[in-house]
Write a protein that holds these residues in place. Structure first.
Motif, PDB file in Angstrom:
ATOM      1  N   GLU A   1      -1.987  31.023  44.077  1.00  0.00           N
ATOM      2  CA  GLU A   1      -0.737  30.860  43.323  1.00  0.00           C
ATOM      3  C   GLU A   1      -0.054  29.537  43.651  1.00  0.00           C
TER       4      GLU A   1
ATOM      5  N   ARG B   1      -3.318  30.218  30.267  1.00  0.00           N
ATOM      6  CA  ARG B   1      -3.310  28.747  30.319  1.00  0.00           C
ATOM      7  C   ARG B   1      -4.564  28.173  29.664  1.00  0.00           C
TER       8      ARG B   1
ATOM      9  N   LYS C   1      -4.598  25.882  26.356  1.00  0.00           N
ATOM     10  CA  LYS C   1      -5.237  24.566  26.352  1.00  0.00           C
ATOM     11  C   LYS C   1      -6.256  24.464  25.225  1.00  0.00           C
TER      12      LYS C   1
ATOM     13  N   ASP D   1      -2.402  34.808  33.901  1.00  0.00           N
ATOM     14  CA  ASP D   1      -1.824  33.465  33.808  1.00  0.00           C
ATOM     15  C   ASP D   1      -2.916  32.423  33.593  1.00  0.00           C
ATOM     16  N   LEU D   2      -4.015  32.561  34.336  1.00  0.00           N
ATOM     17  CA  LEU D   2      -5.124  31.611  34.166  1.00  0.00           C
ATOM     18  C   LEU D   2      -5.733  31.722  32.775  1.00  0.00           C
TER      19      LEU D   2
ATOM     20  N   THR E   1     -10.608  26.868  37.564  1.00  0.00           N
ATOM     21  CA  THR E   1     -10.370  28.150  36.891  1.00  0.00           C
ATOM     22  C   THR E   1     -11.534  29.115  37.076  1.00  0.00           C
TER      23      THR E   1
ATOM     24  N   GLN F   1      -1.527  26.696  44.307  1.00  0.00           N
ATOM     25  CA  GLN F   1      -2.280  25.533  43.861  1.00  0.00           C
ATOM     26  C   GLN F   1      -1.645  24.919  42.620  1.00  0.00           C
ATOM     27  N   SER F   2      -1.647  23.607  42.582  1.00  0.00           N
ATOM     28  CA  SER F   2      -1.130  22.908  41.414  1.00  0.00           C
ATOM     29  C   SER F   2      -2.152  22.974  40.276  1.00  0.00           C
ATOM     30  N   GLU F   3      -1.703  22.567  39.095  1.00  0.00           N
ATOM     31  CA  GLU F   3      -2.575  22.619  37.912  1.00  0.00           C
ATOM     32  C   GLU F   3      -3.818  21.751  38.105  1.00  0.00           C
ATOM     33  N   ASP F   4      -3.650  20.594  38.749  1.00  0.00           N
ATOM     34  CA  ASP F   4      -4.781  19.685  38.939  1.00  0.00           C
ATOM     35  C   ASP F   4      -5.780  20.212  39.969  1.00  0.00           C
ATOM     36  N   GLU F   5      -5.302  21.016  40.926  1.00  0.00           N
ATOM     37  CA  GLU F   5      -6.176  21.512  41.991  1.00  0.00           C
ATOM     38  C   GLU F   5      -6.967  22.756  41.584  1.00  0.00           C
ATOM     39  N   ARG F   6      -6.573  23.388  40.501  1.00  0.00           N
ATOM     40  CA  ARG F   6      -7.161  24.673  40.153  1.00  0.00           C
ATOM     41  C   ARG F   6      -8.549  24.516  39.539  1.00  0.00           C
TER      42      ARG F   6
END
Length: 341
Positions: free
Chosen positions: A185, A272, A276, A268-269, A194, A187-192
């Motif tokens: 939770e 997102r 996208k 949430d994943l 998926t 983790q930033s968007e760039d680190e994820r």
């Protein structure tokens, strides 16, 4: 109540078995014990009211069912239950004997937390026998405390310690899952990643379901002991068992929270990823909408049919380009007016 270690230590290797006996000891009534071998254990009789015998046995030993039936005067069904590999946690009394089946977290190397190990307990108030197939950490920890002189002083205390530590060690698996969820939770968007996160979330949800499969009936077993306790369990023992049951109930609630948190994170994943994808498809649709009329016009002007206008003119190409540019600008204006861009 006993002090539970804050972290699980690896279980030590079992010594060579003496028959089915992994270890055996006689409690001295003051927190200590003296070890006994298999031959002595089979003919043991208490020398005083404070003495009690604890035998930790390997239940896969051949002939152990006959020993249980002959030496302990158990029925065939009870002996079969004590030696069974696939058992649901439960507890019941036969006279003054209490038979309990528990499940504990598997801390053996390479094992999954949800792969819980069964341990059967038989106790008549003077003798307590624990049986297992795979190595368990809890009996070893308590035996070490007894050798150090800091263990339980009575058979009821020993039984209570076993329950408490079996339940307390479950918290490590639950805390570990919660830590993984919190880390994902944060983790930033760039680190994820998926795909990797969805795989980990699926594992966590499976672990929650597998743990709850055994923890729920184990909670019911503790409640049954409180309702119909044998006489050798004191009021203090029953109070400790009640607290252990409450702790197990909290762990069950934590499992539900972990499962719901994993589900929320998974949703949430997925949302997102879907958003996208929708944004990408939307932009492709806009590009297609812009170039569709342009492509139609250029395709129409490119057909090899006599009478096409501007074939012999040197300015026709630039007029066509200008017309297409005006048309594209008009389309952009219309799309902005419609708030599509």
């Amino acid at each position: 109540m006993i002090a539970v270690p804050t972290a699980a230590a690896p279980a030590s290797s079992d010594p060579p078995a003496d028959g089915p006996l992994l270890f055996g000891c006689v409690l001295d009534g003051h927190g200590g014990c003296s070890n006994v071998d298999w031959q002595t254990a089979q003919h043991w009789k208490p020398a005083g009211n404070e003495q009690a015998l604890w035998l930790h046995l390997d239940r896969v030993y051949d002939g152990l069912d006959d020993w249980l039936e002959d030496r302990l005067d158990l029925s065939e069904a009870t002996a079969e239950l004590l030696l069974s590999n696939e058992t649901r946690p439960r507890a019941f009394c036969v006279g003054e004997s209490l038979i309990t089946v528990l499940r504990g977290i598997n801390f053996n190397p390479g094992a999954e937390p949800e792969d819980m190990i069964a341990m059967q307990i038989w106790c008549d108030g003077q003798r307590l026998i624990t049986l297992r197939r795979r190595r368990l950490q809890t009996p070893r920890d308590i035996h070490a405390e007894l050798i150090a002189g800091n263990g339980p002083s009575s058979i009821g205390d020993l039984f209570t310690w076993l329950l408490e530590q079996m339940v307390a060690k479950m918290s490590h698996a639950i805390v570990d899952m919660n830590d993984h969820i919190d880390a994902m939770e944060d983790q930033s968007e760039d680190e994820r990643d998926t795909d990797a996160m969805l795989t980990k979330i699926a594992d966590i949800r499976r672990n929650c379901l597998a743990l709850k499969r055994y923890m729920s009936p184990q909670h019911e077993a503790l409640q049954h002991i409180q309702k119909s306790p044998p006489s050798w369990l004191t009021e203090d023992n029953l109070a400790d068992i009640r607290e252990t049951g409450e702790r197990l109930a909290r762990y069950l609630d934590d499992l539900d929270v972990s499962k719901e948190s994993a589900l929320v994170l998974q949703d949430d994943l997925n949302n997102r990823a879907a958003a996208k994808m929708n944004q990408t498809m939307y932009m492709l649709s806009i590009v297609a909408a812009i170039f569709l009329p342009l492509g139609f016009i250029t395709g129409l002007l490119g057909i090899n049919v006599g009478g096409m206008p501007g074939v012999d003119s040197g300015y026709a190409f630039w007029l066509t380009v200008g017309m297409l540019a005006v048309m594209m600008g008009l389309q952009f204006w219309i799309f902005r007016k419609l708030k599509w861009l």
